[in-house]
Design an enzyme around this catalytic site. Structure first.
Site, PDB file in Angstrom:
ATOM      1  NE  ARG A 160      -3.483  -2.596   0.244  1.00  0.00           N
ATOM      2  CZ  ARG A 160      -3.045  -3.703  -0.394  1.00  0.00           C
ATOM      3  NH1 ARG A 160      -2.004  -3.644  -1.221  1.00  0.00           N
ATOM      4  NH2 ARG A 160      -3.669  -4.846  -0.246  1.00  0.00           N
ATOM      5  CB  SER A 209      -8.137  -0.874   4.770  1.00  0.00           C
ATOM      6  OG  SER A 209      -8.589  -2.131   4.340  1.00  0.00           O
ATOM      7  CD  GLU A 280      -4.915   0.402   2.951  1.00  0.00           C
ATOM      8  OE1 GLU A 280      -4.623  -0.496   3.754  1.00  0.00           O
ATOM      9  OE2 GLU A 280      -5.582   0.206   1.914  1.00  0.00           O
TER      10      GLU A 280
HETATM   11  C1  LIG Z   1     -15.463  -0.519  -0.070  1.00  0.00           C
HETATM   12  C2  LIG Z   1     -13.980  -0.329  -0.338  1.00  0.00           C
HETATM   13  C3  LIG Z   1     -13.170  -1.452  -0.458  1.00  0.00           C
HETATM   14  C4  LIG Z   1     -11.793  -1.290  -0.694  1.00  0.00           C
HETATM   15  N1  LIG Z   1     -11.023  -2.416  -0.817  1.00  0.00           N
HETATM   16  C5  LIG Z   1      -9.705  -2.277  -1.079  1.00  0.00           C
HETATM   17  C6  LIG Z   1      -8.870  -3.438  -1.252  1.00  0.00           C
HETATM   18  O1  LIG Z   1      -9.299  -4.577  -1.167  1.00  0.00           O
HETATM   19  N2  LIG Z   1      -7.563  -3.239  -1.524  1.00  0.00           N
HETATM   20  C7  LIG Z   1      -7.021  -1.989  -1.637  1.00  0.00           C
HETATM   21  O2  LIG Z   1      -5.818  -1.874  -1.902  1.00  0.00           O
HETATM   22  N3  LIG Z   1      -7.792  -0.880  -1.487  1.00  0.00           N
HETATM   23  C8  LIG Z   1      -9.102  -0.997  -1.214  1.00  0.00           C
HETATM   24  N4  LIG Z   1      -9.876   0.127  -1.059  1.00  0.00           N
HETATM   25  C9  LIG Z   1      -9.240   1.468  -1.106  1.00  0.00           C
HETATM   26  C10 LIG Z   1      -9.184   2.120  -2.474  1.00  0.00           C
HETATM   27  O3  LIG Z   1     -10.211   1.625  -3.326  1.00  0.00           O
HETATM   28  C11 LIG Z   1      -7.813   1.928  -3.145  1.00  0.00           C
HETATM   29  O4  LIG Z   1      -6.772   2.464  -2.373  1.00  0.00           O
HETATM   30  C12 LIG Z   1      -7.795   2.581  -4.541  1.00  0.00           C
HETATM   31  O5  LIG Z   1      -6.644   2.177  -5.228  1.00  0.00           O
HETATM   32  C13 LIG Z   1      -7.836   4.112  -4.476  1.00  0.00           C
HETATM   33  O6  LIG Z   1      -8.043   4.556  -5.786  1.00  0.00           O
HETATM   34  P1  LIG Z   1      -8.758   5.933  -6.099  1.00  0.00           P
HETATM   35  O7  LIG Z   1      -8.660   6.150  -7.544  1.00  0.00           O
HETATM   36  O8  LIG Z   1     -10.138   5.947  -5.519  1.00  0.00           O
HETATM   37  O9  LIG Z   1      -7.807   6.933  -5.325  1.00  0.00           O
HETATM   38  P2  LIG Z   1      -8.237   8.116  -4.358  1.00  0.00           P
HETATM   39  O10 LIG Z   1      -8.890   7.542  -3.149  1.00  0.00           O
HETATM   40  O11 LIG Z   1      -8.958   9.153  -5.116  1.00  0.00           O
HETATM   41  O12 LIG Z   1      -6.804   8.655  -3.933  1.00  0.00           O
HETATM   42  C14 LIG Z   1      -5.944   7.869  -3.134  1.00  0.00           C
HETATM   43  C15 LIG Z   1      -4.522   8.421  -3.284  1.00  0.00           C
HETATM   44  O13 LIG Z   1      -4.089   8.204  -4.618  1.00  0.00           O
HETATM   45  C16 LIG Z   1      -3.746   9.449  -5.221  1.00  0.00           C
HETATM   46  N5  LIG Z   1      -4.134   9.358  -6.628  1.00  0.00           N
HETATM   47  C17 LIG Z   1      -5.338   9.073  -7.153  1.00  0.00           C
HETATM   48  N6  LIG Z   1      -5.282   9.056  -8.498  1.00  0.00           N
HETATM   49  C18 LIG Z   1      -4.012   9.354  -8.823  1.00  0.00           C
HETATM   50  C19 LIG Z   1      -3.312   9.521 -10.063  1.00  0.00           C
HETATM   51  N7  LIG Z   1      -3.915   9.358 -11.236  1.00  0.00           N
HETATM   52  N8  LIG Z   1      -1.997   9.861 -10.015  1.00  0.00           N
HETATM   53  C20 LIG Z   1      -1.350  10.049  -8.820  1.00  0.00           C
HETATM   54  N9  LIG Z   1      -1.956   9.901  -7.631  1.00  0.00           N
HETATM   55  C21 LIG Z   1      -3.278   9.558  -7.635  1.00  0.00           C
HETATM   56  C22 LIG Z   1      -4.520  10.499  -4.440  1.00  0.00           C
HETATM   57  O14 LIG Z   1      -3.923  11.775  -4.563  1.00  0.00           O
HETATM   58  C23 LIG Z   1      -4.419   9.929  -3.047  1.00  0.00           C
HETATM   59  O15 LIG Z   1      -3.141  10.204  -2.516  1.00  0.00           O
HETATM   60  C24 LIG Z   1     -11.250   0.003  -0.825  1.00  0.00           C
HETATM   61  C25 LIG Z   1     -12.087   1.131  -0.717  1.00  0.00           C
HETATM   62  C26 LIG Z   1     -13.441   0.967  -0.471  1.00  0.00           C
HETATM   63  C27 LIG Z   1     -14.305   2.195  -0.374  1.00  0.00           C
END
Ligand SMILES: Cc1cc2nc3c(=O)[nH]c(=O)nc-3n(C[C@H](O)[C@H](O)[C@H](O)COP(=O)(O)OP(=O)(O)OC[C@H]3O[C@@H](n4cnc5c(N)ncnc54)[C@H](O)[C@@H]3O)c2cc1C
Length: 293
Positions: A160, A209, A280
């Site tokens: 992560r 998480s 996280e």
């Molecule tokens: C119900 C639920 C279940 C989940 N299960 C998991 C799981 O099983 N495993 C897991 O790893 N995660 C899980 N997550 C967390 C989340 O989905 C992941 O961390 C996901 O990868 C975040 O992606 P996002 O595009 O929504 O990023 P965001 O939440 O929008 O951003 C997260 C971080 O990434 C950065 N970011 C986003 N896009 C970019 C980009 N294009 N370039 C540079 N930085 C960027 C943001 O600035 C921030 O620092 C879960 C979340 C939820 C709500």
């Protein structure tokens, strides 16, 4: 390209909290993205990218910088041979759909992760034994000056974690997949989704998480459950009665409510297990957890 003022970030987070962004841009190409990043540099604004906001907690007063939300071709996905090629803003569900339609397997684990390809790079997202580091071929990282392709080792991916700096945006991602019949992919995805539904609150507003799993025999969720925190509520936020490593927006929660719950959870885990939990979820704006005594 239009730079909007005061866009409410609660619209872009899965927990549904967060104040306004000082500036907000929706670039649809690498050129537009660099234009927005140069605007931020000229105005001395910090930059943050929002994917689907699924691991993001934004302060109630908002973010005093530029927020970038990728759109257009930077949110599309398709396949080229055995490569799954996605814009940094492409939702994982869309990318998985394209992979399945092309008969390419290896991305099934991402059905559990409601984010984008670029957010997955930043977080090295993973589930069910798979993660971005395991299938990522390279990612196009863009800042105000450069656009350069980086390999997983150049991105410094670990649990992560990545070594991406703030102001660096993942604009494109290439995953190397392997041929697999579409119906097999469909069956694996259905099985993983059923496992997820049985263990976690899938129909609530959360940010996934809350804490990383510590180096301990108990996961963060089991540890907080043992501390008696399931269902514990502060303001409109509550620790999920289903899984203690999730915080739900139960009723008009503020980010401050979620932070107060996180502080309480860390304090209790430290007292009961001597473990310092590390969050996280990514904080944006002026959010902070108090130091443990
Ligand atoms: C119900 C639920 C279940 C989940 N299960 C998991 C799981 O099983 N495993 C897991 O790893 N995660 C899980 N997550 C967390 C989340 O989905 C992941 O961390 C996901 O990868 C975040 O992606 P996002 O595009 O929504 O990023 P965001 O939440 O929008 O951003 C997260 C971080 O990434 C950065 N970011 C986003 N896009 C970019 C980009 N294009 N370039 C540079 N930085 C960027 C943001 O600035 C921030 O620092 C879960 C979340 C939820 C709500």
């Amino acid at each position: 390209m239009k730079i909007e003022q005061g866009v409410l970030l609660s619209r872009f987070t899965t927990i549904g909290t967060g104040g306004p962004a000082h500036a907000f841009a929706r670039p649809e190409s690498v050129d537009e993205l660099q234009e927005a990043l140069r605007h931020a540099r000229e105005h001395e604004l910090d930059v943050a990218t929002v994917g689907l906001g699924s691991n993001l907690l934004v302060g109630d007063e908002g973010f005093d910088g530029l927020v970038v939300k990728l759109g257009g071709e930077l949110a599309h996905a398709g396949t080229e041979g055995e490569l799954l090629v996605a814009g940094g803003g492409a939702p994982n569900a869309v990318a998985l759909h394209r992979a399945r339609a092309a008969g390419l397997g290896g991305f099934e684990f991402a059905c559990a992760i409601p984010g984008t390809a670029g957010g997955g790079v930043r977080m090295n997202a993973g589930a069910y034994g798979g993660d971005w580091a395991g299938i990522l071929e390279r990612a196009l990282v863009v800042d105000a000056e450069r656009a350069e392709w980086r390999t997983p080792s150049e991105l410094g991916l670990s649990y992560r974690h990545s070594e991406l700096h703030s102001g660096e945006v993942v604009a494109r991602v290439e995953f190397r997949l392997t041929p697999r019949p579409a119906d097999e992919i469909k069956a694996v995805v259905a099985d993983l989704q059923a496992q997820r539904k049985a263990a976690q609150p899938t129909n609530k507003r959360t940010y996934g998480s809350v804490f990383k799993n510590p180096e301990h025999e108990l996961s963060a969720g089991r540890m907080l459950e043992a501390c008696g925190l399931k269902g514990h509520r502060i303001g409109g936020a509550q620790i999920s009665p289903r899984h203690a490593n999730f915080i739900e927006n139960a009723d008009g929660a503020k980010s401050a409510d979620a932070v107060a719950l996180m502080a309480e959870a860390r304090r209790r885990a430290s007292e009961q297990f001597g473990v310092e939990l590390e969050h996280e979820v990514v904080f944006l704006g002026s959010l902070e957890l108090p130091l443990l005594e």
